[in-house]
Design an enzyme around this catalytic site. Structure first.
Site, mmCIF file in Angstrom:
data_model
loop_
_atom_site.group_PDB
_atom_site.id
_atom_site.type_symbol
_atom_site.label_atom_id
_atom_site.label_comp_id
_atom_site.label_asym_id
_atom_site.label_seq_id
_atom_site.Cartn_x
_atom_site.Cartn_y
_atom_site.Cartn_z
ATOM 1 N N ASP A 79 0.859 -1.181 0.000
ATOM 2 C CA ASP A 79 0.000 0.000 0.000
ATOM 3 C C ASP A 79 0.899 1.237 0.000
ATOM 4 O O ASP A 79 1.907 1.278 0.720
ATOM 5 C CB ASP A 79 -0.874 -0.033 1.258
ATOM 6 C CG ASP A 79 -1.842 1.125 1.347
ATOM 7 O OD1 ASP A 79 -3.024 0.901 1.079
ATOM 8 O OD2 ASP A 79 -1.418 2.240 1.696
ATOM 9 N N ASN B 223 -2.418 13.185 -2.862
ATOM 10 C CA ASN B 223 -3.572 13.747 -3.563
ATOM 11 C C ASN B 223 -3.912 15.149 -3.065
ATOM 12 O O ASN B 223 -4.216 16.055 -3.861
ATOM 13 C CB ASN B 223 -4.781 12.832 -3.405
ATOM 14 C CG ASN B 223 -4.744 11.637 -4.338
ATOM 15 O OD1 ASN B 223 -4.160 11.700 -5.421
ATOM 16 N ND2 ASN B 223 -5.341 10.536 -3.925
ATOM 17 N N HIS C 191 -5.096 14.959 -7.904
ATOM 18 C CA HIS C 191 -5.357 13.557 -8.257
ATOM 19 C C HIS C 191 -4.629 13.117 -9.522
ATOM 20 O O HIS C 191 -4.324 11.924 -9.670
ATOM 21 C CB HIS C 191 -6.864 13.339 -8.405
ATOM 22 C CG HIS C 191 -7.597 13.379 -7.089
ATOM 23 N ND1 HIS C 191 -7.677 12.297 -6.255
ATOM 24 C CD2 HIS C 191 -8.246 14.383 -6.454
ATOM 25 C CE1 HIS C 191 -8.357 12.607 -5.168
ATOM 26 N NE2 HIS C 191 -8.716 13.874 -5.265
ATOM 27 N N GLU D 93 -4.992 2.628 -3.562
ATOM 28 C CA GLU D 93 -3.527 2.625 -3.630
ATOM 29 C C GLU D 93 -2.937 1.297 -3.159
ATOM 30 O O GLU D 93 -1.762 1.207 -2.844
ATOM 31 C CB GLU D 93 -2.957 3.776 -2.787
ATOM 32 C CG GLU D 93 -3.204 3.675 -1.304
ATOM 33 C CD GLU D 93 -4.508 4.293 -0.842
ATOM 34 O OE1 GLU D 93 -4.592 4.650 0.338
ATOM 35 O OE2 GLU D 93 -5.446 4.423 -1.658
#
Length: 315
Positions: A190, A198, A203, A233
């Site tokens: 992850d 972000n 984004h 993610e």
């Protein structure tokens, strides 16, 4: 965040599809037009059953043998197939399917056969589950079938396999490991502080970071490994024939590769790290996908709790 694979119209599918490396392709109305086909006819098998549904296999050579044996031209690890189940041969412009003494039989349009000439649109079934449609196409139609298949199994952003396809493959790999008493591990990772990426960069930069991370992982894979975007993610690597110690080493190589990777942005290069959790069949309470993923997920969050940018393979 999970992928959904529902029925979509051709107009909806016309938005975006991804190639194996994440390059974006567009399916437009022109792809579905009634332009005259190419003159060259090509024979293909299109997989119809749940596993790999939509996959296209070209019948290019004089013969294709199908079975569970590794020496078969098309290897399908399904317990309903014999090691050498059937073959499709080409001669004088005709394609013939021949059963090779299989235990569970070869069927065409529901009728068991020993040998038969295949016609366009016929359904070929091997054993109780594995089904194909035999089709005569031109090169343009074959390419369209392949692109539709890729759109159904690939994540549009990264080009990695999607969560739905991962579930099918993981179930098949678990069954294979049980039959052959072999090893199987997964590596779940992850992106650390992805929300911050972000929030600070937008984004579009976040999307670019995910592609960078996926690319770094892809370069480490063996041919038999599978990388999927599990959600948001979060990614998962499926490692056939690898025990927990090997998965931990793979996780560490992956962590190092991501840490060394750079995503260019308008404000300069951006680096991220990942937290990694590893699990093998020996770690799971049950021999099923849910139990295996639960262990890897727990270890992933242990890596985050311990400070991120690290690999956890125990606990």
């Amino acid at each position: 965040m999970s992928d959904e694979r529902g029925g979509r119209s051709l107009d909806q599918l016309g938005a975006r599809s991804a190639g194996p490396r994440g390059e974006q392709k567009t399916l437009t109305a022109d792809d579905f037009s009634l332009r005259p086909p190419e003159t060259q006819t090509r024979a293909v098998l299109v997989r119809l059953d749940a596993a790999d549904a939509g996959r296209v296999i070209a019948l290019d050579g004089p013969e294709l043998r199908i079975g569970r044996r590794g020496s078969s031209g098309l290897v399908i690890d399904d317990e309903g197939l014999s090691r050498s189940h059937a073959r499709i041969s080409q001669a004088d412009g005709a394609y013939r399917v021949e059963d090779l003494g299989s235990s569970n039989g070869t069927y065409v349009n529901g009728v068991r056969v020993d040998k038969l000439v295949l016609g366009d649109g016929m359904v070929l079934q091997l054993g109780p589950r594995v089904c194909f449609r035999f089709s005569l196409t031109d090169g343009r139609e074959e390419e369209l079938l392949r692109r539709l298949y890729e759109a159904s199994v690939r994540d549009a952003l990264t080009g990695d396999y999607n969560r739905h396809y991962l579930g099918e493959r993981l179930s098949a790999e678990l069954a294979y490991a049980a039959r052959h008493n072999s090893q199987l591990s997964i590596v779940m990772f992850d992106v650390d502080h992805f929300k911050r990426v972000n929030d600070q960069h937008g984004h579009l930069v976040g999307d670019a970071v995910l592609r960078t991370v996926a690319g770094a992982a892809e370069r480490l894979l063996r041919q038999e490994d599978l990388l999927a975007r599990y959600g948001g993610e979060e990614f998962l690597v499926l490692l056939r024939g690898v025990a927990l110690e090997g998965a931990e080493r793979a996780g560490e190589r992956l962590r190092e590769a991501v840490e060394a990777s750079v995503t260019p942005t308008d404000t300069g290069p951006l680096r991220v790290t990942v937290s990694v959790g590893c699990a093998s069949l020996a770690c799971a309470e049950r021999l099923d996908a849910e139990a295996l993923i639960a262990v890897a997920d727990r270890r992933l969050y242990a890596a985050k709790a311990a400070g991120r940018n690290r690999v956890v393979a125990s606990g």
